[in-house]
Design an enzyme around this catalytic site. Structure first.
Site, mmCIF file in Angstrom:
data_model
loop_
_atom_site.group_PDB
_atom_site.id
_atom_site.type_symbol
_atom_site.label_atom_id
_atom_site.label_comp_id
_atom_site.label_asym_id
_atom_site.label_seq_id
_atom_site.Cartn_x
_atom_site.Cartn_y
_atom_site.Cartn_z
ATOM 1 N N TYR A 156 47.988 33.684 42.389
ATOM 2 C CA TYR A 156 48.673 33.856 41.107
ATOM 3 C C TYR A 156 48.410 35.280 40.596
ATOM 4 C CZ TYR A 156 51.729 32.021 37.624
ATOM 5 O OH TYR A 156 52.840 31.790 36.851
ATOM 6 N N GLN B 139 36.585 44.932 37.468
ATOM 7 C CA GLN B 139 35.487 44.982 36.502
ATOM 8 C C GLN B 139 35.456 43.770 35.584
ATOM 9 O OE1 GLN B 139 35.266 48.618 34.091
ATOM 10 N NE2 GLN B 139 34.425 47.392 32.413
ATOM 11 N N MET C 240 42.293 34.670 44.355
ATOM 12 C CA MET C 240 42.602 33.241 44.315
ATOM 13 C C MET C 240 44.093 33.032 44.057
ATOM 14 S SD MET C 240 39.399 31.101 42.843
ATOM 15 C CE MET C 240 39.711 31.378 41.107
ATOM 16 N N GLY D 151 46.370 43.499 37.791
ATOM 17 C CA GLY D 151 44.977 43.781 38.119
ATOM 18 C C GLY D 151 44.713 43.665 39.606
ATOM 19 N N HIS D 152 45.197 42.580 40.210
ATOM 20 C CA HIS D 152 45.047 42.422 41.660
ATOM 21 C C HIS D 152 45.771 43.545 42.408
ATOM 22 C CE1 HIS D 152 44.833 38.082 40.245
ATOM 23 N NE2 HIS D 152 43.682 38.221 40.884
#
Length: 268
Positions: A20, A136, A18, A24-25
């Protein structure tokens, strides 16, 4: 995308986001780069997974920043559809998940996973990836999407990668930007509660009631935390039981001011 499908050769990995973006992305992008010849990231703030009083309008957005981060990480293609692209006038078909949505996030956010499954199914149909990568931190979402892909015979392998954390343990989230300095410090209590659960399990405590009580006590000790749930669930079914095991996952959700955060940890 039709033109792109004609040009692409070899396995395709999809990282749905989504926007921003945070580390992690990017860890999902790197995982795809290792396994797939082509890596596609999507950026779409999906309105149908937000409730009427949630943060759709204020959800952080910075497409220019995101595109630069994806380029630096080596993504091959970025898909940035509009709301009209994904939900054209007259749209009235939905993917309704089953029993896995009835607890945890699904209980607190009615309709959330219907929106998630619908948009992810559309992304799978449009992009046709061989693999799709999820973090996760949104564990229930991962399970539901994995089940959806299996139930609907979608030819995609749904992969999960570990939570990426700040040095002090806070799970990375785009919503962390909402936190004041005091709220951010308070939010560390979620990670501490999960460490408490794992420590008790390591010490051979298997009574779920005892571990859940200790976790709750840790969070409630922080006056800024408002608990949504503290759960010890089977990692395949999300069902709770009286005894925890190596197949148990601890999941927590709480609000800090106006910001709602989730986190989880496998006990073994």
């Amino acid at each position: 995308m039709k033109k792109l499908h004609r040009e692409i050769c070899g396995p395709v990995g999809l990282v749905p986001t989504m926007g921003y973006l945070h580390e992690g992305h990017l860890s999902l992008v790197r995982a795809s780069k290792k396994q797939d010849i082509n890596t596609v990231a999507s950026i779409f703030v999906n309105p149908t997974q937000f409730g009427p009083h949630e943060d759709f309008k204020k959800y952080p957005r910075d497409e220019k920043r995101d595109m630069a981060m994806l380029e630096n990480t080596g993504v091959d293609y970025v898909f940035v559809p509009s709301v009209e692209d994904m939900y054209p006038a007259g749209f009235d078909s939905w993917v309704e998940p089953g029993i896995l949505q009835q607890c945890l996030e699904g209980a607190v956010r009615p309709g959330h996973f219907r929106g998630v499954c619908t948009v992810v199914a559309k992304l799978f149909t449009i992009i046709r990836p061989d693999r799709a990568y999820f973090g996760q931190k949104d564990y229930q979402q991962y399970l539901i999407i994995k089940r959806m892909a299996s139930d609907l015979n979608l030819d995609v392998s749904v992969e999960m990668l570990p939570i990426i954390r700040e040095n002090d343990g806070l799970a990375l989230s785009s919503r962390n930007t909402y936190l004041s300095p005091a709220e951010r410090q308070a939010a560390l209590v979620l990670y501490r509660s999960l460490l408490t659960a794992r420590s008790l399990f390591d010490e051979k405590e298997h009574r779920a009631e005892v571990i859940r009580k200790k976790m709750t006590d840790v969070i409630q000790h922080e006056s800024m935390a408002e608990i949504d749930y503290v759960s010890l669930s089977h990692q395949d079914t999300l069902c709770e039981s009286d005894e925890v095991s190596a197949k148990t996952i601890a999941l927590v959700a709480a609000r800090f001011g106006k910001t709602r955060l989730i986190d989880n940890m496998f006990l073994a």
